[in-house]
Write a protein that holds these residues in place. Structure first.
Motif, short mmCIF file in Angstrom:
data_model
loop_
_atom_site.label_atom_id
_atom_site.label_comp_id
_atom_site.label_asym_id
_atom_site.label_seq_id
_atom_site.Cartn_x
_atom_site.Cartn_y
_atom_site.Cartn_z
N VAL A 245 41.89 49.09 71.44
CA VAL A 245 41.44 48.96 70.05
C VAL A 245 42.11 50.02 69.18
O VAL A 245 42.58 49.73 68.08
N LEU A 246 42.17 51.24 69.67
CA LEU A 246 42.81 52.33 68.92
C LEU A 246 44.27 52.02 68.67
O LEU A 246 44.78 52.21 67.56
N GLN A 247 44.97 51.54 69.68
CA GLN A 247 46.40 51.26 69.55
C GLN A 247 46.69 50.06 68.66
O GLN A 247 47.75 49.98 68.03
N THR A 248 45.74 49.12 68.59
CA THR A 248 46.00 47.83 67.94
C THR A 248 45.44 47.73 66.53
O THR A 248 46.11 47.24 65.61
N ALA A 249 44.20 48.18 66.33
CA ALA A 249 43.52 47.94 65.06
C ALA A 249 43.83 48.98 64.00
O ALA A 249 43.66 48.72 62.79
N PHE A 250 44.28 50.15 64.38
CA PHE A 250 44.55 51.21 63.42
C PHE A 250 46.01 51.16 62.98
O PHE A 250 46.82 50.43 63.56
N ASP A 251 46.35 51.89 61.92
CA ASP A 251 47.71 51.86 61.41
C ASP A 251 48.71 52.18 62.52
O ASP A 251 48.51 53.12 63.30
N GLU A 252 49.75 51.41 62.56
CA GLU A 252 50.74 51.52 63.64
C GLU A 252 51.32 52.94 63.72
O GLU A 252 51.77 53.51 62.74
N GLY A 253 51.28 53.50 64.93
CA GLY A 253 51.86 54.82 65.18
C GLY A 253 51.10 55.99 64.60
O GLY A 253 51.61 57.11 64.60
N SER A 254 49.87 55.77 64.12
CA SER A 254 49.15 56.85 63.45
C SER A 254 48.28 57.68 64.37
O SER A 254 47.85 58.77 64.01
N ALA A 255 48.02 57.22 65.58
CA ALA A 255 47.06 57.90 66.45
C ALA A 255 47.64 59.18 67.05
O ALA A 255 48.79 59.22 67.50
N VAL A 256 46.83 60.24 67.02
CA VAL A 256 47.16 61.51 67.68
C VAL A 256 45.97 61.86 68.56
O VAL A 256 44.91 62.25 68.07
#
Length: 452
Positions: A245-256
């Motif tokens: 869900v984190l990798q897919t639903a949030f803005d692409e490449g934004s997760a840290v």
């Protein structure tokens, strides 16, 4: 330029070559403006140029920051009373100017020949960081050794990063290894076991993108993105993990992600939704004491930065384990509940899997968050289906010829009576959605509480 100044500058440049290379690898080119360069002197053991502290103001991706770096070439980065005053001074300047504080640590500990003055210096440093944490973003990177009380800066830092070859220890590593029979000072140990290290990088060259991305998340609550806010997440289904869900639903490449080395049932990460920075807490399965502490630390950072919290929940309560029960579980989960109840930011929850017991009460109840979304087939119940089946239909299961089949049958009966739609009918869930619509609904929820 006078001969004296030329000589002093040349000597200082040689003495700070190693530490300058570390700082230059992270900050924008030609942006560093140094403070108190000529503080220091000499004694019978040698010169202490700049008191072993290289500090000033700079920019990272155009963002102004205060920077300090401990110079390992001066008494192995040893901390003196005067170097501590210099460190505390730049920390205070960061707070006064409302600037993020970025520190680089490479120190063998106190300059013991100074006696109690060195301890006073430690006190000044720890106090300064304690005041800064919660007022400005604090990012600390260990690039070499971090021996002695500077290791406690982990508790006063939003990110406590270490390069893989770094060594972190509250006392001399030989003393600790002598007691335990093994070296416990490695950065990987503190990433995967103690949890003191939030992020591990291969070398100094990897620090800049990580620090820049973290600063963007903590300092720019509302930004811009090229990712389509109406993007449908066809990849998501009812079996998708919270990481998916984190990798897919949030803005692409934004997760840290932070503290990814410990408590694998918990994911804590900065991310963006339509350019809006959010703090993501993902919980799968059973929550442990370490997982609860990991979330509490992260929530403090989110609160400090004013970031909305998005919970992704598929949690069936806390672990039922005697070691956890007699250890830190009760205290840590209690601290977690207190932290959630006292957050100064909005909380949004997506129930994306089986959620029951304390997993629901802590992360998804209306007392714990402001808005609750659930996937259509998510289970929301007072207790796990298997345990409930035995509690409600124990006699029937015991009498059955095939107890395993009976157990599955009655567990399904219980689950079918405790769906997300049932919870919504009771007013406990605000909206029930298909997994593919997760991004649109999360963005709409966050947009309603964050001003552009």
């Amino acid at each position: 330029m006078s001969t004296g100044l030329k000589s002093a500058l040349s000597s200082y440049a040689r003495a700070t070559k190693k530490v300058r290379a570390v700082v230059d690898a992270v900050v924008d080119e030609l942006s560093f403006v140094e403070l108190n360069a000529f503080t220091g002197g000499a004694n019978e053991l040698g010169e202490y140029k700049g008191e072993g502290v290289y500090c000033g103001f700079a920019a990272i991706d155009g963002r102004d920051v205060a920077v300090l770096a401990i110079n390992p070439e001066v008494f192995s980065g040893g901390i003196s009373r005067r170097s501590a005053d210099k460190i505390a001074g730049i920390v205070k300047r960061a707070c006064d100017a409302d600037l993020p504080l970025v520190s680089f640590i490479d120190s063998a500990g106190a300059r013991v020949m100074e006696g109690v003055d060195a301890l006073e210096g430690y006190g000044a440093i720890l106090s300064a960081y304690g005041r800064a944490y919660g007022n400005v973003p604090v990012i600390t990177a260990v690039t070499g050794k971090c021996y002695g009380m500077l290791a406690y800066l982990s508790g006063c830092s939003d990110l406590f990063i270490a390069v893989e070859k770094a060594k972190i220890s509250t006392a001399a590593p030989l003393v600790i290894s002598g007691e335990s029979g093994k070296d416990v000072s490695g950065a990987k140990t503190h990433y995967k076991t103690s949890g003191a290290v939030t992020n591990l990088v291969g070398d100094v060259s990897e620090l800049r993108p990580l620090i820049a991305k973290a600063l963007e998340a903590m300092c720019d609550v509302a930004g811009e993105t090229e990712d389509d806010p109406n993007r449908v997440c066809e990849e998501l289904g009812y079996s998708s993990s919270v990481k998916k869900v984190l990798q897919t639903a949030f803005d692409e490449g934004s997760a840290v992600e932070l503290r990814g080395g410990i408590a694998p049932e918990v994911v804590t990460a900065f991310a963006k939704l339509d350019g809006i920075s959010v703090a993501v807490v993902g919980v799968s399965g059973k929550l442990t004491a370490r997982g609860a502490a990991k979330i509490t630390d992260f929530l403090n950072t989110a609160d400090n930065a004013g970031m909305p919290v998005v919970n992704l929940v598929a949690c069936t309560g806390t672990v039922a384990d005697s070691a956890e029960e007699t250890g830190d579980l009760i205290r840590n989960v209690g601290d977690l509940i207190y932290t959630y109840d006292n957050l100064g930011v909005v909380g949004i929850t997506l129930i994306c899997g089986k959620t029951s017991g304390s997993g629901y009460a802590v992360f998804a109840s209306k007392s714990a968050c402001d808005y609750v979304i659930a996937w259509e087939k998510a289970a929301v119940s007072p207790m796990e289906s298997k345990a409930a089946a035995y509690m409600l239909y124990g006699r029937e299961i015991a009498r059955a010829k095939n107890t395993a089949a009976a157990e599955r049958k009655f567990a399904k009966v219980y689950a079918d009576d405790n769906t997300a739609l049932d919870a919504a009918a009771d007013g406990c869930v605000d909206m029930v959605i298909f997994p593919s619509h997760t991004r649109q609904y999360l963005i709409a929820s966050v947009r309603s509480v964050v001003k552009r």
